[in-house]
Motif scaffolding. Structure first.
Motif, PDB file in Angstrom:
ATOM      1  N   CYS A 152      20.745 -31.108  13.411  1.00  0.00           N
ATOM      2  CA  CYS A 152      21.521 -29.732  14.524  1.00  0.00           C
ATOM      3  C   CYS A 152      22.768 -28.493  13.157  1.00  0.00           C
ATOM      4  O   CYS A 152      24.367 -28.418  13.116  1.00  0.00           O
ATOM      5  N   PRO A 153      21.529 -27.801  12.433  1.00  0.00           N
ATOM      6  CA  PRO A 153      22.541 -27.443  10.637  1.00  0.00           C
ATOM      7  C   PRO A 153      23.024 -25.638  11.608  1.00  0.00           C
ATOM      8  O   PRO A 153      22.667 -25.037  12.281  1.00  0.00           O
ATOM      9  N   ASN A 154      24.406 -26.232  10.677  1.00  0.00           N
ATOM     10  CA  ASN A 154      24.984 -24.803  10.011  1.00  0.00           C
ATOM     11  C   ASN A 154      23.824 -24.055   9.302  1.00  0.00           C
ATOM     12  O   ASN A 154      23.823 -24.256   8.543  1.00  0.00           O
ATOM     13  N   ALA A 155      23.281 -22.686   9.981  1.00  0.00           N
ATOM     14  CA  ALA A 155      22.405 -21.900   8.695  1.00  0.00           C
ATOM     15  C   ALA A 155      22.924 -20.222   8.409  1.00  0.00           C
ATOM     16  O   ALA A 155      23.439 -19.949   9.098  1.00  0.00           O
ATOM     17  N   LYS A 156      22.266 -20.440   7.305  1.00  0.00           N
ATOM     18  CA  LYS A 156      22.658 -19.232   6.624  1.00  0.00           C
ATOM     19  C   LYS A 156      22.112 -17.939   6.996  1.00  0.00           C
ATOM     20  O   LYS A 156      20.908 -18.057   7.406  1.00  0.00           O
ATOM     21  N   PRO A 157      22.435 -16.997   7.458  1.00  0.00           N
ATOM     22  CA  PRO A 157      21.635 -15.554   8.148  1.00  0.00           C
ATOM     23  C   PRO A 157      20.319 -15.660   6.644  1.00  0.00           C
ATOM     24  O   PRO A 157      20.598 -15.741   5.534  1.00  0.00           O
ATOM     25  N   SER A 158      18.934 -15.042   7.153  1.00  0.00           N
ATOM     26  CA  SER A 158      18.592 -14.428   6.308  1.00  0.00           C
ATOM     27  C   SER A 158      18.871 -13.148   5.484  1.00  0.00           C
ATOM     28  O   SER A 158      19.359 -13.185   5.203  1.00  0.00           O
ATOM     29  N   PRO A 159      18.153 -13.220   4.265  1.00  0.00           N
ATOM     30  CA  PRO A 159      19.207 -12.350   2.884  1.00  0.00           C
ATOM     31  C   PRO A 159      18.802 -10.764   3.575  1.00  0.00           C
ATOM     32  O   PRO A 159      18.008 -10.412   3.432  1.00  0.00           O
ATOM     33  N   GLU A 160      19.958 -10.503   3.056  1.00  0.00           N
ATOM     34  CA  GLU A 160      20.669  -9.219   3.046  1.00  0.00           C
ATOM     35  C   GLU A 160      19.169  -8.021   3.280  1.00  0.00           C
ATOM     36  O   GLU A 160      18.222  -7.387   4.111  1.00  0.00           O
ATOM     37  N   GLU A 161      18.347  -7.824   1.869  1.00  0.00           N
ATOM     38  CA  GLU A 161      16.962  -7.346   1.937  1.00  0.00           C
ATOM     39  C   GLU A 161      15.803  -7.415   2.646  1.00  0.00           C
ATOM     40  O   GLU A 161      15.002  -6.610   2.468  1.00  0.00           O
ATOM     41  N   LYS A 162      15.546  -8.514   3.184  1.00  0.00           N
ATOM     42  CA  LYS A 162      14.484  -8.927   4.334  1.00  0.00           C
ATOM     43  C   LYS A 162      15.034  -7.833   5.852  1.00  0.00           C
ATOM     44  O   LYS A 162      14.444  -8.857   6.768  1.00  0.00           O
ATOM     45  N   ARG A 163      16.788  -8.021   5.941  1.00  0.00           N
ATOM     46  CA  ARG A 163      16.943  -7.195   7.021  1.00  0.00           C
ATOM     47  C   ARG A 163      16.492  -5.874   7.635  1.00  0.00           C
ATOM     48  O   ARG A 163      16.853  -5.233   8.463  1.00  0.00           O
ATOM     49  N   ALA A 164      17.386  -5.212   6.450  1.00  0.00           N
ATOM     50  CA  ALA A 164      17.617  -3.458   6.356  1.00  0.00           C
ATOM     51  C   ALA A 164      16.882  -2.746   5.310  1.00  0.00           C
ATOM     52  O   ALA A 164      16.299  -3.399   5.319  1.00  0.00           O
TER      53      ALA A 164
END
Lengths: 241, 241, 241, 241
Positions: free
Chosen positions: C229-241
């Motif tokens: 039940c992992p703590n997950a990092k967000p997707s890298p910034e460049e894939k989001r904005a």
């Protein structure tokens, strides 16, 4: 041997430079190409502008799984051919509808809904695996990322899928049920979202793997000649009283 | 009159200033507060540190729909009380599991899966309505936006929901089946994702509307005293031969 | 190679002459016998009175599909072993519950319901195929008839099956969802109704075919070591904005 | 107020003495009769031989739930009217298909399958309640018995129902999924098996209760004017990065 026919509208790739750059021989040839490398699968192609759209009775009767890509010209597909495809699915043929085939005549007929959705060109897509034990997700990992795709967003007007394999995330703020399974008659139906004509999604190994998996999943264990609605005799008396 | 009991762990709100600022009287009082304004619903609350966690036989037998919020202290809920709650759901009581209650003992017991997921504090959430004709989505529109919430991401290890009402989009790149319905025994179960203790989601009118709708949806048409597994006589001879 | 373990309570067959006449070596040996004839399947057996009920960690970790028959002695199965079986199903192992295993500890735990039903010894059963394109129904035809079986009747208190393969008709006036599929975690679960200890149903070729089909259907494409039940990092910034 | 239109082919009742004896004013008048006694429901009727089959645009636009009985003359229903009914279901109208309406044009169009089945006149039917907590089963008890009905038997070629409310037992040896719910677009669809024209099933209080329950269940919370497939703007930048 699973006999696959890849059907493509094949119009964009004849006139639109941007599409030709991505799929010089047509989307159907790209899909047929990676399927041909798979043991146990034999592949043919058919396109809109062939006689009977390439889907003669003989072709259909020799198809176990039909893959369908269409976009601009859904209305040019004759009702008669759409009906034949639909009927063969009910008799057992697998049917894989790709991307804008959500509006293809045979797909809408199988769904019984409008299949409308939201859309926008140019977005980042991440397809999350929701059913990791499903044969179609085998070997895919947690998700697939596509750097540039057309966005399709909810609400997607489909019947609740019998199995939900993928749900997509789009950078612009949308989600989409992007890999959906249904049974219709004796046939298995899979809708798979990616594949805008200007984006190279069908060149992506994970996408190829998913479509290959889907072909194996949709392959029929039987295709019957006719659907009957028989008058049935009761069970013999001795089995009842 | 639908008799609702709102159960809350009620520990964060006693010691964490950040939580007290958002829910000064506890999450349960906030939820009870907006439900009390609704015609046809009567509300009580219960919390972990009360005797029998506030869920005595008498309380449970007078509960039509139980709402459950828990987070840090799932393990402190006694197996006996969890079993009583589970049993009453099977006999007809509605059960609404909120946010981190995905790991609550009665919820896991009803699901038969691990209910694990991905998580991360601090994200933007948009809950898309997937089933606009579902009673729980009534009056909600296309989506709900929550400026700041904990992220929960797929794969969420649950049985395929009987009905999928919401799917969430998170800024960080995840999707989540955030509103899910199941039938278990005679009871209706709804899991609803939002509600991290430091975020004011239960003050948001659309979220309040969804929980109120869910209470009405989960209200039983009957709660039986006992589940039987009876030896049954055959139908009379004259009806068979 | 699919590694199958057939688990049997194996008590009836030690003391009840009527049962011994039908299954002289035990129900588990009968089932193992016909599965062993199948290419691609290897079979072991385990029984209640062996240490750890024959389901040691090593046995379970070498089991792809577990078949379970139990009846009188569900309560004698230790909670610890039931929990281990349950946990391995969630990590990917297939689980086939036969007949009175509707009340087996691991099955109830996977369902999250009471699994109660109606019952009566001595009836005629006809199992109708509802999903003729399902792999478990392959080669079965329209129905299977069993001259003498225990009747199990609705309402069967189970979650709505993900796939309904068979529905039974009983002479005495009842119907029953007698072949049901669910996904739980990464594991596939199949409940199959026939198999009362005094009736020779597991000697019937069609029944053997169904159980063999079910083993192949339930075989996992992966079994994981641990559910996280992992703590997950967000997707890298460049894939989001 | 739920606005119901009861549509009937109304041909049997004009010429067949045996049918006239059971339904002297037509099946539609019988159904309208018991629905009119229900608070909160207003009822109109429409029949095949009226202009536009009684289903003018104005009638349809004033119908919340459409009940459909047809048998011999499915082909005489114009494609245009069938399409209008289908389209209104997708926009939110409830649709209840009775008995031989399994072959009605709007029903087949909503299902996307052949809807074929087995049949035989003259049998004893017992409809078992599979989902006792479903609103359509409210007040019905464990089963309904009909002394004389036409038998419909599996395999019924329908998509897996979203909810299975009833399964029928027939004396002659068949089972049938006799009460099935689906969502299509924004509309709710219920298929209910009983109602052969020579059998008085619509005079049976339990059957009347089921149809009344189904009307309430199928009543829409909204009917939209048009189904769109919009080009959508991305979410504002500040909500994404």
């Amino acid at each position: 041997m699973i006999k696959v026919t890849v059907w493509n509208e094949f119009r964009h790739e004849k006139k639109d430079e941007e599409v030709i750059a991505v799929y010089p021989d047509g989307i159907h040839k790209c899909i047929a190409g990676f399927l041909e490398n798979e043991k146990g699968i034999s592949v043919k192609t058919a396109t809109l502008d062939e006689p009977e759209h390439g889907l003669t009775g003989e072709v259909l009767e020799n198809t176990d799984v039909l893959i369908w890509w269409g976009h601009m010209c859904h209305a040019e597909v004759s009702d008669e051919i759409a009906e034949k495809v639909y009927n063969r699915v009910l008799r057992g043929m697998g049917f894989i509808a790709l991307h804008s085939a959500h509006f293809a005549k045979p797909f809408i007929k199988l769904m019984g809904t409008s299949c409308s959705l939201k859309w926008r060109e140019g977005d980042f897509e991440r397809l999350w695996v929701i059913s990791p034990n499903h044969p179609i997700a085998e070997g895919i990992g947690e998700y697939v990322e596509l750097e540039n795709e057309e966005m399709y967003g909810e609400r997607f007007d489909i019947p609740a899928p019998d199995e939900q394999v993928f749900i997509s995330w789009f950078k612009g703020g949308e989600v989409f049920r992007s890999g959906c399974c249904w049974n219709r008659g004796l046939g298995k139906v899979f809708y798979f979202r990616p594949g805008h004509e200007t984006n190279p999604s069908y060149h992506v190994p994970q996408i190829q793997r998913i479509i290959t998996n889907a072909v194996k999943w949709a392959a029929p264990n039987q295709i019957i000649d006719e659907i009957l609605c028989p008058n049935a005799k009761p069970s013999p008396e001795e089995k009842r009283a």
